[in-house]
Write a protein that holds these residues in place. Sequence first.
Motif, mmCIF file in Angstrom:
data_model
loop_
_atom_site.group_PDB
_atom_site.id
_atom_site.type_symbol
_atom_site.label_atom_id
_atom_site.label_comp_id
_atom_site.label_asym_id
_atom_site.label_seq_id
_atom_site.Cartn_x
_atom_site.Cartn_y
_atom_site.Cartn_z
ATOM 1 N N LYS A 1 66.915 -9.609 -127.672
ATOM 2 C CA LYS A 1 65.678 -10.460 -126.557
ATOM 3 C C LYS A 1 65.452 -9.905 -124.799
ATOM 4 O O LYS A 1 64.256 -9.860 -125.018
ATOM 5 C CB LYS A 1 66.665 -11.761 -126.075
ATOM 6 N N GLU B 1 63.277 -7.467 -126.325
ATOM 7 C CA GLU B 1 62.124 -8.667 -126.704
ATOM 8 C C GLU B 1 60.826 -8.464 -125.749
ATOM 9 O O GLU B 1 59.405 -8.078 -125.588
ATOM 10 C CB GLU B 1 62.042 -9.659 -127.697
ATOM 11 N N ASP B 2 61.556 -9.294 -125.011
ATOM 12 C CA ASP B 2 61.046 -9.279 -123.136
ATOM 13 C C ASP B 2 60.258 -7.870 -123.152
ATOM 14 O O ASP B 2 59.866 -8.156 -121.857
ATOM 15 C CB ASP B 2 62.062 -9.467 -122.506
ATOM 16 N N ASN B 3 61.048 -6.695 -122.989
ATOM 17 C CA ASN B 3 59.818 -5.766 -122.563
ATOM 18 C C ASN B 3 59.329 -5.060 -123.522
ATOM 19 O O ASN B 3 58.941 -3.596 -124.031
ATOM 20 C CB ASN B 3 61.002 -4.788 -122.317
ATOM 21 N N GLN C 1 69.245 -9.760 -115.662
ATOM 22 C CA GLN C 1 69.266 -9.668 -116.666
ATOM 23 C C GLN C 1 70.872 -9.452 -117.129
ATOM 24 O O GLN C 1 70.822 -9.425 -118.053
ATOM 25 C CB GLN C 1 67.604 -9.587 -116.659
#
Length: 401
Positions: A46, A49-51, A19
């Motif tokens: 992103k 935010e994913d974390n 990623q």
Amino acid sequence: MSKAENIRLVEFIDENKIQLITASKEIHSNPEIGNQEFFAQKTLGKVLEDNNFIIEYGVASHKTGFIAKKSSSKPGPKIAFLAEYDALPTIGHGCGHNLIGVASVGAGIGIGYLIEELGGEVYVFGTPSEEGGDNGSAKATYVNKGLFNEIDAALMFHPGNGNFTTPNTISVEPIDIEFFGKTAHAASAPEQGINALHALIHFYNVLHSYQLSKFKDLNIHGVILDGGKAPNVIPDYARARFYLRAKTSYESKEAVEIISKNILPGIDQTFGTKSKLTYFQNRVDHFILTPKFDELFGRIYEKLTSEKIYSNGSKSIGSTDASNVSHVIPVIHPHLAIGDASLTGHTIEFTNAAASDKGFDTLILASKLLGLTALELYKNPDSLYGIKENWIEQKNIDTPI
């Protein structure tokens, strides 16, 4: 806390390696100059935010800036990672900001993964336009707005042609000089005009004479941006843009004061013009080094890689707005190699290296090193206290009496 946290952080970054590298590749393939980095902002946002980071976008007059935060329910330090992601005109990521920004995000999510156990808060500051330009050097804006006042320490890395701890950097005064005169027909009535270009050219000459004496320790370079529109018209307006660089901010700021209070008024009196000095972007400070912070990073580097890291010594290698942050909190800015000793920044060769396998390997290494260094500050309050005390000592030594 046990050694297990170090292992878990490294393993977490490895698990997110694809990623992180993908984000870096995408930013490299979509280069954006300062304060236009909307794609990079979205891409880094992103990942954060994913974390489960909470993000504020559009910070302190910088639409492409952001501050991301993840908090523990327990008290503890507030450590920040500094992310850069602007590119250079024409050549793209010739300074490797696609690596810098993602490495700071990688370190940030690594600490974020452990933050509930560690206590405190972890931040990633998205800082546009490190390369300058209109409204450039966002870290300086953040400093001026007090956004780092509650942060304990900050970290970032820079790709380069060698492995060494935070180098000395020089200050920059980015100024525009304008002269205002009066237009007239250059052939039939030149005496009715006030030639702004003549005043500006004289300013150039006076500045050069000062550089041979009073400003001999400064690096001064500039260009004329406006010198008139037609040769048969007395130009009523002229403008030049300069960078004044010095070993310390105190020297460069003193030069600006002399220009403003002594040189420009004298030229105006001689030529009948009105002059104006303005900053076209944020000024950039010299770096206040924190040796104990760099020593901590160095120990972690040598343990993780089994290689030696070097000090850059007293040589100054350029300018960065991370230096402005170093005037309010301890900061490290180590360099890690993405190529051999022949590699030079701000070149197409550097742009290519920033998207090479070596570049991406360094990105992951930097994420781990920055994360492990920050982890030590969360785990060991005495280490953080010693670094902050060392920074205060260095700042006191740095400040002229």
